[in-house]
Each structure stands twice: as structure tokens, then as C-alpha cells.
Design a protein around this motif. Structure first.
Motif, mmCIF file in Angstrom:
data_model
loop_
_atom_site.group_PDB
_atom_site.id
_atom_site.type_symbol
_atom_site.label_atom_id
_atom_site.label_comp_id
_atom_site.label_asym_id
_atom_site.label_seq_id
_atom_site.Cartn_x
_atom_site.Cartn_y
_atom_site.Cartn_z
ATOM 1 N N SER A 115 1.144 -1.218 -0.186
ATOM 2 C CA SER A 115 0.078 0.293 0.307
ATOM 3 C C SER A 115 0.899 1.421 0.048
ATOM 4 C CB SER A 115 -0.566 -0.033 1.170
ATOM 5 O OG SER A 115 0.084 0.289 2.445
ATOM 6 N N PRO A 116 0.719 1.925 -0.276
ATOM 7 C CA PRO A 116 1.021 3.743 -0.591
ATOM 8 C C PRO A 116 1.060 4.342 1.447
ATOM 9 C CG PRO A 116 -0.660 3.605 -1.960
ATOM 10 C CD PRO A 116 -0.627 2.200 -1.554
ATOM 11 N N ALA A 120 4.941 4.805 2.151
ATOM 12 C CA ALA A 120 4.855 6.610 3.301
ATOM 13 C C ALA A 120 6.113 6.258 4.940
ATOM 14 C CB ALA A 120 3.912 7.533 2.705
ATOM 15 N N GLY A 121 4.990 5.467 4.913
ATOM 16 C CA GLY A 121 5.867 5.504 6.266
ATOM 17 C C GLY A 121 7.106 4.657 6.353
ATOM 18 N N ARG A 122 7.370 3.370 5.205
ATOM 19 C CA ARG A 122 8.700 3.627 5.657
ATOM 20 C C ARG A 122 10.145 4.890 5.010
ATOM 21 N NH1 ARG A 122 9.451 -0.185 0.112
ATOM 22 N NH2 ARG A 122 7.894 -1.623 1.810
ATOM 23 N N ARG A 123 9.442 5.444 4.023
ATOM 24 C CA ARG A 123 9.987 6.865 3.786
ATOM 25 C C ARG A 123 10.199 7.888 4.585
ATOM 26 N NH1 ARG A 123 7.099 7.619 -0.330
ATOM 27 N NH2 ARG A 123 6.058 8.879 0.396
ATOM 28 N N ASP A 124 9.090 8.204 5.268
ATOM 29 C CA ASP A 124 8.592 9.403 6.051
ATOM 30 C C ASP A 124 8.842 9.581 7.349
ATOM 31 O OD1 ASP A 124 8.976 11.076 3.478
ATOM 32 O OD2 ASP A 124 6.686 10.353 3.095
ATOM 33 N N GLY A 125 8.890 8.350 7.726
ATOM 34 C CA GLY A 125 8.491 7.742 9.411
ATOM 35 C C GLY A 125 6.807 7.978 9.384
ATOM 36 N N ILE A 126 6.022 7.819 11.387
ATOM 37 C CA ILE A 126 4.889 7.827 11.562
ATOM 38 C C ILE A 126 5.055 8.143 12.955
ATOM 39 C CG2 ILE A 126 4.507 5.467 10.256
ATOM 40 C CD1 ILE A 126 5.297 3.794 12.551
ATOM 41 N N ALA A 127 3.307 8.437 12.596
ATOM 42 C CA ALA A 127 2.974 9.115 14.357
ATOM 43 C C ALA A 127 2.433 8.087 14.963
ATOM 44 C CB ALA A 127 2.277 10.338 13.968
#
Length: 281
Positions: A115-116, A120-127
Motif C-alpha cells: 500500500s502507499p 510512505a511510512g517506510r520513507r517518511d516515518g510515522i506518528a
């Protein structure tokens, strides 16, 4: 075009809209079964043997007669028949207890795109926001009927935790025990760096043993870190040098924020991702 495929044990590759389960299948009516999700890196399933071994462990806990690993590996190969070698996808292998009284598990595999949000989490991190599991970190070790350590189909609580996180404006949730001990995320394992060590939560707390995390900690020395499995309180996680949620498909997603508080960044994430070998795009 989206990648989707379906293969059923004993029937081979079928159209994705093929009905494959009876209405009285315990996997549908009770969530009685187990599954594994495997990252496929450009045609090659990653850690397939480790996933199938963990699935066998889940089957033992549930008391379900899982088919041999060789048959499941062949099923994975079948569902990947039309996968493109230049893409990353995921495969989910599912085994239910089967129809009521039939003593015949339902076993199938699906292929789908990563999934996108995972990319995105892999690339940008997560809250992330913390949520309570409502039990002590020690209770599941002495209560096998709670199915600690099994990757079951009973994911309603996990999905509810993720919906709660989304409603709070976060990307994911972090489950903690009644006494504030960090456990795991609904679909991932917690990893953190502190004091020169790469750490995760021990499985004696009833969490699922992470295949990706085991791979990472076995190679922590390549990052100049030791490896440790230890318990950590939520308050102490805020002070970690860096922290991640790790799973087979997402790789390592750095926790940028926990309960609105920033988590440290010591520049370890690129090395962690490289060590895991996950695609950067």
C-alpha cells in the motif's frame, strides 16, 4: 494496474472473485485460523521459510492441522505466477479451521500490492499513539487460551486500535500493558535504539515474534550496536535514541512522534533500512 491474484491449496490459481469458503467456515464465523504476510521483493519471497515456520507455531497453539511447509511454499509460487519481477508485492497465506465438523482446513494465498501508506511510512516515518491492551504483560504467558504468540485471524481488536489511531490523527497505534509496559503495534513489532543497543520486546510478554525484527537484531553488529530483548516502560521509550515499527511488508518505519511527543533521531534509519534490504522507492 493493481496486482491481485488468488491461489487455493489443491485447486491452483483461480480468478480473484472466486468463492472459496463455505458460510460455516470457522475462519469466517469465529476468526479461527492463522495467517502470514510475506514481502515479495521483485519475484522473490523474503524470509519464506521463517514465515512458514511461524505459521506452523501458530497452528500448534490453535490446534489446527496445517499442511506441510512444502505445500504452502508451492502455493506461494502459484499465486506469484503472474507477478512482475520489477515490482514489490505482498502475499498473504491463510489457513482456517474449515467448515463446522469437517476437520478440513481452508487454505489459500492472495497476492496484492504494497500500500502507499506502507511505502510512505517506510520513507517518511510515522506518528503513533499509545493504547492500552488492558492486561498485564505477564498474563498471557500463563494463559495459553489467550493465544499469545499466535498470528491468528482474530484481528478485530487490532483493526479497532488502528481506527482509534486514525481518529486521533496518527498513523499507527502502540499497545501497552495495564502497568505501562510496551508490547507491540497492531500489525508490527517495536524496535528501539538506546545505550548502544538495538532492542525489542521479549516474547514472554505474549507478543508475536517478529521475523523481520529477528533478522535485524541478528545483524545489529553491522550497525555498530549490540542486540537486546528487554521490557521497556512507555515513559522510557520517549527517551530512546530512535524507535521504529517493523513488519515484513513495511520494513522499518521510524516513529517520528509518540503521543504527540517527538522521538529522537540519531541517523540510524538509513542503515536499518539498508540492512533489511527494503526498496527505497
Amino acid at each position: 494496474m493493481a496486482n491481485r491474484a488468488l491461489a487455493v491449496l489443491g485447486r491452483g490459481v483461480l480468478p480473484v472473485d472466486t468463492p472459496i469458503a463455505r458460510a460455516d467456515d470457522a475462519g469466517l464465523t469465529r476468526g479461527d485460523g492463522m495467517f502470514e504476510t510475506i514481502h515479495v521483493r521483485y519475484g522473490t519471497p523474503w524470509q519464506l521459510d521463517e514465515h512458514l515456520a511461524r505459521m506452523e507455531g501458530s497452528a500448534r497453539i490453535l490446534g489446527i492441522d496445517l499442511p506441510p511447509a512444502a505445500a504452502l511454499a508451492e502455493l506461494v509460487d502459484q499465486v506469484l505466477t503472474d507477478a512482475h519481477d520489477d515490482e514489490e508485492v505482498a502475499v498473504k497465506v491463510v489457513c482456517t479451521r474449515g467448515p463446522e465438523g469437517a476437520d478440513e482446513p481452508t487454505v489459500f494465498a492472495t497476492m496484492f500490492d504494497v500500500s502507499p501508506a506502507q511505502r510512505a511510512g517506510r520513507r517518511d516515518g510515522i506518528a503513533v499513539v499509545s493504547v492500552t491492551l488492558g492486561v498485564s504483560a505477564d498474563v498471557r504467558a500463563g494463559a495459553p487460551w489467550l493465544l499469545g504468540g499466535a498470528k491468528t485471524l482474530s484481528y478485530a481488536v487490532n483493526m479497532a486500535a488502528l481506527r482509534h489511531a486514525a481518529a486521533a490523527g496518527a498513523d499507527d497505534a502502540l499497545l501497552v500493558s495495564s502497568e505501562g509496559s510496551v508490547l507491540e503495534a497492531p500489525t508490527a513489532t517495536v524496535v528501539w535504539a538506546a545505550g548502544g543497543a538495538l532492542c525489542t520486546v521479549p516474547v514472554d510478554t505474549g507478543i508475536l515474534a517478529g521475523t523481520t525484527v529477528n533478522y535485524l537484531l541478528d545483524r545489529a553488529g553491522e550497525l555498530g550496536l549490540s542486540a537486546d530483548r528487554r521490557r521497556i516502560q512507555l515513559d522510557d521509550l520517549y527517551a530512546a535514541d530512535e524507535a521504529w515499527l517493523c513488519s515484513s511488508v513495511r520494513g522499518a518505519a521510524r516513529i517520528v512522534q509518540l503521543d504527540g511527543k517527538p522521538i529522537g533521531e540519531k541517523g540510524l534509519t538509513p542503515g536499518v533500512q539498508e540492512l533489511l534490504g527494503f526498496p527505497s522507492k
